[in-house]
Design a protein around this motif. Structure first.
Motif, PDB file in Angstrom:
ATOM      1  N   ILE A 160       0.866  -1.186   0.000  1.00 50.01           N
ATOM      2  CA  ILE A 160       0.000   0.000   0.000  1.00 50.01           C
ATOM      3  C   ILE A 160       0.898   1.229   0.000  1.00 50.01           C
ATOM      4  O   ILE A 160       1.593   1.503   0.971  1.00 50.01           O
ATOM      5  CB  ILE A 160      -0.928   0.013   1.243  1.00 50.01           C
ATOM      6  CG1 ILE A 160      -1.715  -1.290   1.348  1.00 50.01           C
ATOM      7  CG2 ILE A 160      -1.852   1.214   1.217  1.00 50.01           C
ATOM      8  CD1 ILE A 160      -2.530  -1.432   2.630  1.00 50.01           C
ATOM      9  N   ILE A 215      -0.691  -0.769  -4.574  1.00 45.82           N
ATOM     10  CA  ILE A 215      -1.959  -0.049  -4.436  1.00 45.82           C
ATOM     11  C   ILE A 215      -1.662   1.420  -4.148  1.00 45.82           C
ATOM     12  O   ILE A 215      -0.935   1.736  -3.204  1.00 45.82           O
ATOM     13  CB  ILE A 215      -2.786  -0.673  -3.286  1.00 45.82           C
ATOM     14  CG1 ILE A 215      -3.040  -2.142  -3.614  1.00 45.82           C
ATOM     15  CG2 ILE A 215      -4.088   0.077  -3.070  1.00 45.82           C
ATOM     16  CD1 ILE A 215      -3.391  -2.975  -2.422  1.00 45.82           C
ATOM     17  N   GLU A 216      -2.206   2.281  -4.965  1.00 44.40           N
ATOM     18  CA  GLU A 216      -1.940   3.723  -4.813  1.00 44.40           C
ATOM     19  C   GLU A 216      -3.277   4.467  -4.872  1.00 44.40           C
ATOM     20  O   GLU A 216      -4.059   4.249  -5.790  1.00 44.40           O
ATOM     21  CB  GLU A 216      -0.993   4.179  -5.949  1.00 44.40           C
ATOM     22  CG  GLU A 216      -0.769   5.659  -6.048  1.00 44.40           C
ATOM     23  CD  GLU A 216      -0.260   6.295  -4.758  1.00 44.40           C
ATOM     24  OE1 GLU A 216       0.806   5.912  -4.265  1.00 44.40           O
ATOM     25  OE2 GLU A 216      -0.983   7.177  -4.222  1.00 44.40           O
ATOM     26  N   GLN A 217      -3.498   5.341  -3.900  1.00 47.60           N
ATOM     27  CA  GLN A 217      -4.786   6.036  -3.904  1.00 47.60           C
ATOM     28  C   GLN A 217      -4.810   7.216  -4.886  1.00 47.60           C
ATOM     29  O   GLN A 217      -5.876   7.675  -5.284  1.00 47.60           O
ATOM     30  CB  GLN A 217      -5.167   6.490  -2.500  1.00 47.60           C
ATOM     31  CG  GLN A 217      -4.220   7.485  -1.883  1.00 47.60           C
ATOM     32  CD  GLN A 217      -4.699   7.974  -0.531  1.00 47.60           C
ATOM     33  OE1 GLN A 217      -5.606   7.390   0.051  1.00 47.60           O
ATOM     34  NE2 GLN A 217      -4.095   9.031  -0.040  1.00 47.60           N
ATOM     35  N   HIS A 276      -3.996   9.307  -8.576  1.00 50.37           N
ATOM     36  CA  HIS A 276      -4.337   8.942  -9.967  1.00 50.37           C
ATOM     37  C   HIS A 276      -3.189   8.273 -10.694  1.00 50.37           C
ATOM     38  O   HIS A 276      -3.391   7.602 -11.691  1.00 50.37           O
ATOM     39  CB  HIS A 276      -4.745  10.191 -10.756  1.00 50.37           C
ATOM     40  CG  HIS A 276      -5.975  10.830 -10.221  1.00 50.37           C
ATOM     41  ND1 HIS A 276      -7.193  10.213 -10.244  1.00 50.37           N
ATOM     42  CD2 HIS A 276      -6.165  12.013  -9.606  1.00 50.37           C
ATOM     43  CE1 HIS A 276      -8.097  10.998  -9.678  1.00 50.37           C
ATOM     44  NE2 HIS A 276      -7.492  12.101  -9.284  1.00 50.37           N
ATOM     45  N   THR A 320     -10.871  -3.557  -1.380  1.00 49.04           N
ATOM     46  CA  THR A 320     -10.815  -2.121  -1.696  1.00 49.04           C
ATOM     47  C   THR A 320     -12.174  -1.475  -1.418  1.00 49.04           C
ATOM     48  O   THR A 320     -13.182  -2.173  -1.211  1.00 49.04           O
ATOM     49  CB  THR A 320     -10.456  -1.892  -3.176  1.00 49.04           C
ATOM     50  OG1 THR A 320     -11.585  -2.257  -3.971  1.00 49.04           O
ATOM     51  CG2 THR A 320      -9.247  -2.722  -3.592  1.00 49.04           C
ATOM     52  N   SER A 321     -12.205  -0.156  -1.488  1.00 51.90           N
ATOM     53  CA  SER A 321     -13.477   0.535  -1.245  1.00 51.90           C
ATOM     54  C   SER A 321     -14.468   0.273  -2.379  1.00 51.90           C
ATOM     55  O   SER A 321     -15.658   0.557  -2.251  1.00 51.90           O
ATOM     56  CB  SER A 321     -13.236   2.033  -1.062  1.00 51.90           C
ATOM     57  OG  SER A 321     -12.463   2.490  -2.122  1.00 51.90           O
ATOM     58  N   LYS A 329      -4.410   1.854  -9.279  1.00 58.16           N
ATOM     59  CA  LYS A 329      -4.385   3.301  -9.011  1.00 58.16           C
ATOM     60  C   LYS A 329      -5.768   3.728  -8.566  1.00 58.16           C
ATOM     61  O   LYS A 329      -6.731   2.978  -8.714  1.00 58.16           O
ATOM     62  CB  LYS A 329      -4.002   4.057 -10.285  1.00 58.16           C
ATOM     63  CG  LYS A 329      -2.611   3.716 -10.779  1.00 58.16           C
ATOM     64  CD  LYS A 329      -2.278   4.425 -12.067  1.00 58.16           C
ATOM     65  CE  LYS A 329      -2.915   3.755 -13.256  1.00 58.16           C
ATOM     66  NZ  LYS A 329      -2.523   4.284 -14.545  1.00 58.16           N
ATOM     67  N   ASN A 330      -5.869   4.955  -8.038  1.00 56.20           N
ATOM     68  CA  ASN A 330      -7.184   5.456  -7.594  1.00 56.20           C
ATOM     69  C   ASN A 330      -7.850   4.453  -6.670  1.00 56.20           C
ATOM     70  O   ASN A 330      -9.062   4.271  -6.727  1.00 56.20           O
ATOM     71  CB  ASN A 330      -8.130   5.603  -8.786  1.00 56.20           C
ATOM     72  CG  ASN A 330      -7.894   6.872  -9.521  1.00 56.20           C
ATOM     73  OD1 ASN A 330      -7.674   7.907  -8.886  1.00 56.20           O
ATOM     74  ND2 ASN A 330      -7.916   6.804 -10.831  1.00 56.20           N
ATOM     75  N   THR A 331      -7.071   3.759  -5.882  1.00 58.17           N
ATOM     76  CA  THR A 331      -7.626   2.637  -5.122  1.00 58.17           C
ATOM     77  C   THR A 331      -7.415   2.853  -3.627  1.00 58.17           C
ATOM     78  O   THR A 331      -6.284   3.083  -3.183  1.00 58.17           O
ATOM     79  CB  THR A 331      -6.959   1.314  -5.562  1.00 58.17           C
ATOM     80  OG1 THR A 331      -7.173   1.163  -6.964  1.00 58.17           O
ATOM     81  CG2 THR A 331      -7.534   0.114  -4.822  1.00 58.17           C
ATOM     82  N   ARG A 332      -8.501   2.771  -2.888  1.00 54.55           N
ATOM     83  CA  ARG A 332      -8.405   2.893  -1.425  1.00 54.55           C
ATOM     84  C   ARG A 332      -8.601   1.525  -0.786  1.00 54.55           C
ATOM     85  O   ARG A 332      -9.479   0.767  -1.193  1.00 54.55           O
ATOM     86  CB  ARG A 332      -9.497   3.830  -0.896  1.00 54.55           C
ATOM     87  CG  ARG A 332      -9.193   5.267  -1.211  1.00 54.55           C
ATOM     88  CD  ARG A 332     -10.196   6.213  -0.571  1.00 54.55           C
ATOM     89  NE  ARG A 332      -9.759   7.576  -0.789  1.00 54.55           N
ATOM     90  CZ  ARG A 332      -8.945   8.238   0.017  1.00 54.55           C
ATOM     91  NH1 ARG A 332      -8.504   7.685   1.127  1.00 54.55           N
ATOM     92  NH2 ARG A 332      -8.574   9.465  -0.265  1.00 54.55           N
ATOM     93  N   THR A 333      -7.798   1.247   0.227  1.00 57.99           N
ATOM     94  CA  THR A 333      -7.937  -0.015   0.941  1.00 57.99           C
ATOM     95  C   THR A 333      -9.011   0.159   2.010  1.00 57.99           C
ATOM     96  O   THR A 333      -8.899   1.041   2.858  1.00 57.99           O
ATOM     97  CB  THR A 333      -6.599  -0.388   1.607  1.00 57.99           C
ATOM     98  OG1 THR A 333      -5.601  -0.403   0.596  1.00 57.99           O
ATOM     99  CG2 THR A 333      -6.665  -1.736   2.283  1.00 57.99           C
TER     100      THR A 333
END
Ligand SMILES: Cc1cc2nc3c(=O)[nH]c(=O)nc-3n(C[C@H](O)[C@H](O)[C@H](O)COP(=O)(O)OP(=O)(O)OC[C@H]3O[C@@H](n4cnc5c(N)ncnc54)[C@H](O)[C@@H]3O)c2cc1C
Length: 449
Positions: free
Chosen positions: A156, A179-181, A183, A224-225, A210-214
């Motif tokens: 993360i 995993i990167e929140q 863009h 992920t969300s 990308k654009n991904t929240r855990t």
């Protein structure tokens, strides 16, 4: 003169060494709450990957080394639990004997470093979730891989530590998901440069989210969300660090706007007998002159030396940082300094950008393409920032450009640098010179429009 130092990794030990050189008679004591001192945290990903075989080589300097070479007493497993500025004392807990005592100082240096950000994610406290900050963390990750034989790792955060772990966990045979929140991955780069880094990771079968929240960490995957499941027999939370300032705050020492300890150019805190250095301090950006927080080993060693010097009546001054950083992932090196295009625009500069793709040396020497993005200020005609990706020669070009920026060169000066050339090392016009030529022309063209 009694000099006490809290923290004995990069900054604290540099401070002690310089203080001893300045003052042969001072009593110098370092308190370190951990068991390891003066270690290269930067090497730990390569221990995990098996590139460094022996954990002892991460800690080349022992307590005895500091006593013998510098006559400095390093007390490991001693936690400072209170600073009393009025009495000029520290309260110290000896963790092995479970006793506390009070020690007096004439000058104090705080080098308490930083700590990993603990993400507020359900499941983060599980045994298969790790941060990497120190040797203890590296040993824990290494043992987990050896004992539990995980097949997959979810990382993360795509900062430099996440990237270095990506390569090294691959070396241990794990499938990696990053995993990167934001863009784009490695947000310190502009998106057009991050694109090349992403290509590199994909070519090594790293999965990128990308654009991904855990939302939640489960025992063998991340949720992920968006309710997507990402495999993760082990999870690395690499979401950055925060300065370790709790002792300083309790003592009443002022923090800066970034939340790190505020210091002047002598690295003196709000108390004139207390200095601070390393990852716990706020620095300032040489381009914007604004407060910044860049927790790096290069700066920790430098600020440690300056704090040690000033605490013993030396005359070194801290001159600020550009935020220069470099890392390698697989065979690609990625470096940056100064402002990104986004940061430069946000700071209100009228900018010119140049994208340059040139080989690092002649074709007969196996020259490999460097991808360079440089950003300059049209008004002052000076560089604001640079990003470079490539397999060879990245470190040399970034350091030349950093030197030019630090010394206030204009883009037109770069062409005139008398750089070393032979086909084995460079090209007759080095990529650094092209950066200057392209930006100089572009700025001139913008001003005749
Ligand atoms: C995996 C990894 C890779 C890295 N790679 C690079 C790189 O390639 N290039 C680079 O420039 N930087 C890199 N860094 C960053 C670099 O390691 C840090 O900037 C550097 O270690 C900071 O040194 P420091 O002495 O300020 O703080 P720290 O290393 O955080 O040390 C502070 C010490 O203070 C001790 N301490 C804290 N509070 C107390 C207390 N109350 N009492 C006693 N002791 C206390 C802590 O136990 C700790 O040992 C990397 C870091 C990591 C984790």
């Amino acid at each position: 003169m009694r000099l006490l130092i809290i923290g004995a990794v990069a900054a604290g030990t540099s401070a002690a060494a310089k203080a001893r050189r300045n003052n042969e008679n001072a009593e110098i004591v370092l308190y370190e709450k951990g068991s390891h001192i003066s270690y290269a945290g930067c090497d730990t990903p390569y221990f995990i990957g098996g590139v460094i075989k022996d954990v002892k080589s991460l800690t080349p300097r022992s307590v005895d080394f500091f006593k013998k070479k510098y006559d400095v007493d390093v007390k490991i497993r001693h936690e400072v639990i209170k600073i009393d500025l009025a009495a000029k004392t520290l309260t110290v807990k000896n963790q092995d004997q479970d006793e506390t005592f009070v020690d007096h100082y004439d000058k104090l240096i705080i080098a308490t470093g930083a700590k990993s950000v603990i993400l507020p994610i359900p499941g983060i406290e599980q045994d298969h979730v790790f941060n990497l900050r120190n040797i203890k963390d590296a040993l824990a990750i290494d043992s987990f891989i050896a004992d539990k034989k995980p097949q997959s790792a979810a990382i993360i955060g795509s900062g430099s530590i996440g990237m270095e772990l990506c390569e090294n966990l691959k070396l241990r045979g794990l499938d990696i998901s990053m995993i990167e929140q934001a863009h784009h991955i490695h947000p310190a780069l502009d998106p057009d440069m991050s694109f090349h880094l992403e290509k590199q990771l994909l070519s090594h079968n790293v999965k990128i989210f990308k654009n991904t929240r855990t939302a939640k960490i489960e025992t063998d995957h991340i949720l992920t969300s968006d309710d997507e499941k990402i495999p993760g027999d082990m999870v690395i939370a690499a979401a950055g660090v925060r300065p370790e300032v709790s002792l300083a705050v309790e003592a009443g020492i002022k923090l800066g706007e970034t939340g790190a300890i505020a210091v002047d150019k002598y690295l003196r805190t709000s108390d004139p007998d207390v200095y601070a250095c390393g990852d716990c301090i706020e620095t300032f950006n040489l381009v914007t002159k604004k407060a910044s927080y860049f927790p790096l080993g290069s700066t920790a060693n430098k600020t440690g030396r300056i704090a040690g010097d000033r605490a013993t009546e030396g005359n070194l001054n801290f001159r600020g940082v550009l935020g220069t950083g470099i890392f390698k992932v697989f065979d690609l090196s990625v470096a940056r300094t100064g402002l990104s295009e986004r940061q430069a625009r946000e700071a209100g500069y009228d900018i010119e950008t140049a994208h340059i793709m040139k080989p690092d040396k002649a074709a007969i020497a196996g020259g490999q393409e460097l991808i360079i993005k440089a950003i300059a200020d049209r008004k002052t005609k000076k560089l604001l920032g640079v990003q470079i990706l490539g397999t060879e020669g990245v470190d040399k070009r970034i350091d030349v450009l950093v030197t030019a920026m630090t010394l206030g060169a204009k883009v037109s000066d770069l062409f005139h640098l008398d750089l070393a050339y032979s086909p084995m090392h460079s090209t007759a016009k080095d990529p650094v010179m092209y950066v200057g030529m392209v930006l100089d022309n572009a700025i001139a063209a913008s001003q005749t429009q």
